[in-house]
Motif scaffolding. Structure first.
Motif, short mmCIF file in Angstrom:
data_model
loop_
_atom_site.label_atom_id
_atom_site.label_comp_id
_atom_site.label_asym_id
_atom_site.label_seq_id
_atom_site.Cartn_x
_atom_site.Cartn_y
_atom_site.Cartn_z
N ASP A 259 26.70 19.52 7.45
CA ASP A 259 27.07 20.61 8.35
C ASP A 259 28.58 20.72 8.47
N ALA A 260 29.27 19.59 8.41
CA ALA A 260 30.73 19.59 8.57
C ALA A 260 31.43 20.29 7.41
N ILE A 261 30.83 20.22 6.25
CA ILE A 261 31.51 20.83 5.08
C ILE A 261 30.83 22.11 4.61
N SER A 262 29.69 22.47 5.21
CA SER A 262 28.91 23.60 4.71
C SER A 262 29.70 24.91 4.79
N HIS A 263 30.48 25.10 5.90
CA HIS A 263 31.20 26.36 6.02
C HIS A 263 32.28 26.50 4.94
N VAL A 264 32.92 25.37 4.59
CA VAL A 264 33.92 25.40 3.53
C VAL A 264 33.25 25.71 2.19
N LEU A 265 32.09 25.03 1.99
CA LEU A 265 31.35 25.22 0.74
C LEU A 265 30.90 26.68 0.61
N LYS A 266 30.38 27.24 1.72
CA LYS A 266 29.92 28.64 1.67
C LYS A 266 31.09 29.59 1.42
N ASN B 270 33.81 28.98 -0.22
CA ASN B 270 34.22 28.88 -1.63
C ASN B 270 33.21 29.56 -2.56
N VAL B 271 31.90 29.40 -2.25
CA VAL B 271 30.87 30.03 -3.08
C VAL B 271 30.92 31.55 -2.93
N ASP B 272 31.15 32.03 -1.67
CA ASP B 272 31.30 33.47 -1.47
C ASP B 272 32.50 34.00 -2.26
N GLY B 273 33.58 33.26 -2.21
CA GLY B 273 34.77 33.66 -2.98
C GLY B 273 34.49 33.67 -4.47
N LEU B 274 33.71 32.67 -4.93
CA LEU B 274 33.35 32.61 -6.34
C LEU B 274 32.53 33.83 -6.74
N PRO C 118 35.34 25.77 -7.25
CA PRO C 118 34.19 25.91 -6.35
C PRO C 118 32.89 25.36 -6.95
N VAL C 119 32.72 25.57 -8.26
CA VAL C 119 31.51 25.06 -8.91
C VAL C 119 31.50 23.53 -8.89
N ALA C 120 32.68 22.95 -9.13
CA ALA C 120 32.77 21.49 -9.10
C ALA C 120 32.44 20.94 -7.71
N GLN C 121 32.96 21.63 -6.64
CA GLN C 121 32.66 21.20 -5.28
C GLN C 121 31.15 21.26 -5.01
N LEU C 122 30.55 22.40 -5.43
CA LEU C 122 29.13 22.57 -5.20
C LEU C 122 28.35 21.51 -5.98
N GLN C 123 28.77 21.20 -7.18
CA GLN C 123 28.09 20.18 -8.00
C GLN C 123 28.19 18.81 -7.31
#
Length: 655
Positions: free
Chosen positions: A452-459, A461-465, A430-435
């Motif tokens: 916007d298309a990837i923000s929900h996936v990113l969120k 993963n960050v919530d899971g992290l 998740p950190v790598a994706q966010l980076q």
């Protein structure tokens, strides 16, 4: 029954008056005596006073020791030190108690004073009891008991039997405790004495209470209060009262329990019996809570908490002083043994020199001296071989200990590897994706629509992290005992709502419907922070393993004095093998399963839930079936709200 108690009261007063007359007679004539007769009377006065008046006993004990030392009377010195060792034990000065008792034991062994050997062994056993080294304490008391049997000395025999019984009860060996306590009573009857009968009864009552034989325990405790003994101590009576009160409460007679416990509380407060007060506060808090008197329960619980902190601080300080004192004594003994060994070697050299001198002058004596010398060396070699065997046995024991430590280290290494695996893979991604996304945004290679298309996936993963990191930190603190559980009335509805707000985005992404069927206005006994971690993990798991458009049910129901909170999903469920592993294993880092949207986990969450629920005094159960979902139930004590409010908790001294 009242006539029975009055009879024993008068008999007890008669025995006490007789003992007091004997004491007064000894005190009146001690000043008119000199030398060996005076030191004997001083030791006898100290012995008679050491269970009645510690300050006065200490005064006479010091006089006896000084006089015995000036007379160089080894027997009197040993007995004076034995008495002072017990007085120091009674006053909690354990390091001096150990030194004096050990000196008394060594002197008695050298002088072959069997009675003082037995008395000193009882002193040493009491000190090991305070260290909670029950096996060593039992060993000392059994040695004392054997000597008492040989001497046909009821006082030593019965005292040792009672102490053996107490130590077995503390180590959980109830049948052995009951056997030795009954043997002490039998010896009392056989000798026609009443030494420590009350003490024996108390141990029997403890065993009966532990086995839930409430009527028998109540009868035994009440009998212990009425039995005539060679001495009566208010501290001992207070120790009976808080046990008797607990037995009545467990039987369901809360009114009687409160009456007895409040009496014990008054005795403890007047005489500052801290250890007995601690147990009385604890039992009062439980009784008042069961009656719904929360104010009184809370007062007694707070008093228990304050007193427990004070006692723990004192015990730790005294135990450290005792360990330090024992270490210094052992160190001194080792130095003395070394000096003795050097002297022995020098003596051998001198003997050898003299032997050779005699060999030159007298031929006949040469052969005789040679034979004596060879015999001496043979005996010494045998002693060395025995010592070597003992050392080998010690090495073997140390080897076994190291093997056990190696196994534990291996388990910890596997645990470490699993954690590093989590940190290296589940947290890195998740950190790598966010980076990567932040890099694209920084370089303006990512427009708003793409973000916007990837923000929900990113969120997600960050919530899971965040949840993963929080779980790892919470688990790490629990393993290192970095926090204490603070139970208090908690509004579980608010806790559920806080968790749902945190997990709202996860549920929304999966288009999940969460049905809440909870009871408002009810509070449970829990730790606010730990409860939030448990509920958050369980709801997160329910969302993780639910399919899109599914339902998650959160409902609660009251059952007697408990509140049962249930979280149910209708997702992928678990295999029976995994369900059994979760239920039966005390702790294991499970391989985390992927969620229905490929969500990751660490395998720590379920362990946290089990451990934290147990710490809060609750229960957790799991039901699951593959492809039909999972149901997790949490059971906590419900806060009883009535007109008044209640509260919730001595180390028994040895005899």
């Amino acid at each position: 029954m009242n006539r029975f108690l009055v009879f024993f009261l008068f008999l007890s007063l008669g025995l006490k008056a007789q003992t007091d007359l004997h004491l007064d007679s000894l005190k009146s004539k001690v000043e008119g005596l000199l030398g060996y007769e005076q030191v004997q009377v001083l030791n006898e006065i100290t012995f008679l006073l050491r269970e009645k008046d510690l300050t006065e006993a200490f005064h006479y004990g010091n006089q006896a020791e000084k006089l015995a030392l000036s007379l160089k009377d080894s027997v009197a010195i040993g007995r004076a030190k034995g008495n002072l060792g017990w007085i120091y034990y009674r006053t909690g000065v354990w390091d001096k108690a150990f030194r004096y008792s050990r000196d008394a034991y060594l002197i008695a062994v050298k002088q072959k004073d069997d009675r003082e050997i037995a008395m000193s062994l009882n002193n040493l056993g009491a000190i090991y009891y305070q260290q909670r080294n029950y096996p060593e304490a039992i060993k000392k008391f059994k040695e004392s008991y054997e000597i008492g049997v040989q001497l046909n000395e009821p006082y030593v025999t019965i005292r040792s039997l009672n102490n053996i019984a107490l130590n077995y009860s503390r180590s959980g060996e109830l049948d052995s405790a009951l056997y030795y306590a009954n043997e002490a009573l039998r010896q009392n009857t056989k000798s026609g004495s009443s030494y420590y009968t009350s003490f024996s009864k108390r141990v029997i009552g403890d065993v009966q209470l532990e086995k839930n034989q409430l009527d028998e325990a109540i009868e035994t405790y009440e009998n212990a209060l009425s039995v005539v003994s060679h001495h009566r101590l208010e501290s001992f009576e207070a120790s009976i009262y808080h046990r008797l009160g607990k037995a009545y409460w467990l039987k369901g007679d809360s009114k009687k329990a409160i009456e007895i416990l409040e009496q014990a509380k008054e005795i403890g407060m007047v005489n500052n019996f801290q250890d007995e007060l601690l147990n009385t506060y604890k039992n009062l808090a439980l009784v008042y809570e069961s009656q719904g008197k929360i104010d009184l329960a809370f007062q007694n619980q707070m008093a228990f908490n304050r007193l427990q902190d004070l006692i723990n601080e004192r015990v730790d300080r005294d135990r450290l002083a005792l360990i330090s004192g024992m270490f210094e004594v052992e160190k001194t003994d080792a130095e003395l043994r070394f000096l003795k060994s050097e002297n022995a070697l020098k003596e051998i050299e001198i003997k050898n020199f003299r032997t050779f001198s005699w060999l030159i002058t007298i031929g006949v004596l040469i052969l005789g001296g040679l034979l004596v010398w060879l015999f001496y060396l043979h005996q010494k070699a045998k002693a060395i071989n025995i010592d070597l065997r003992l050392q080998q046995e010690k090495v073997n024991r140390q080897k076994l200990s190291l093997e056990k430590q190696s196994e534990e280290l291996d388990r910890m290494n596997k645990l470490k590897d699993r954690l590093f695996s989590i940190l290296g893979h589940d947290l890195k991604a998740p950190v790598a994706q966010l980076q990567g996304v932040l890099g694209l945004m920084h370089n303006q290679d990512l427009n708003k629509e793409e973000f916007d298309a990837i923000s929900h996936v990113l969120k997600r993963n960050v919530d899971g992290l965040y949840v993963t990191l929080d779980n790892i930190l919470s688990w790490s603190r629990s393993q290192m005992e970095g926090f204490k559980v603070h139970l208090s009335p908690v509004n579980y509805v608010e806790t559920i709502n806080q968790c749902l707000e945190l997990l709202h985005h996860q549920a929304k992404i999966k288009d999940l419907t969460i049905h809440l069927e909870i009871i408002q206005g009810v509070k449970i006994w829990a730790d606010q922070d730990l409860l939030q971690i448990v509920i958050r993990n369980l709801i997160s798991n329910a969302i993780k393993f639910s399919s899109k458009g599914s339902i998650v049910r959160i409902f609660a129901k009251e059952e007697a004095n408990n509140m049962i909170l249930t979280i149910q999903d209708f997702g992928v469920g678990m295999t029976q093998e995994k369900l059994e592993k979760i239920k039966n294993d005390k702790f294991s880092l499970l391989e985390s399963s992927r969620g229905t949207e490929n969500e990751k986990g660490t395998g720590i969450g379920i362990n946290l839930c089990k451990e934290f629920v147990d710490l809060m005094g609750g229960q957790i159960s799991f039901e699951s079936e593959r492809n039909k979902g999972t149901l997790v139930s949490l059971t906590f004590k419900k806060v009883q709200v009535i007109s008044d409010m209640p509260t919730p908790h001595r180390r028994e001294a040895m005899v």
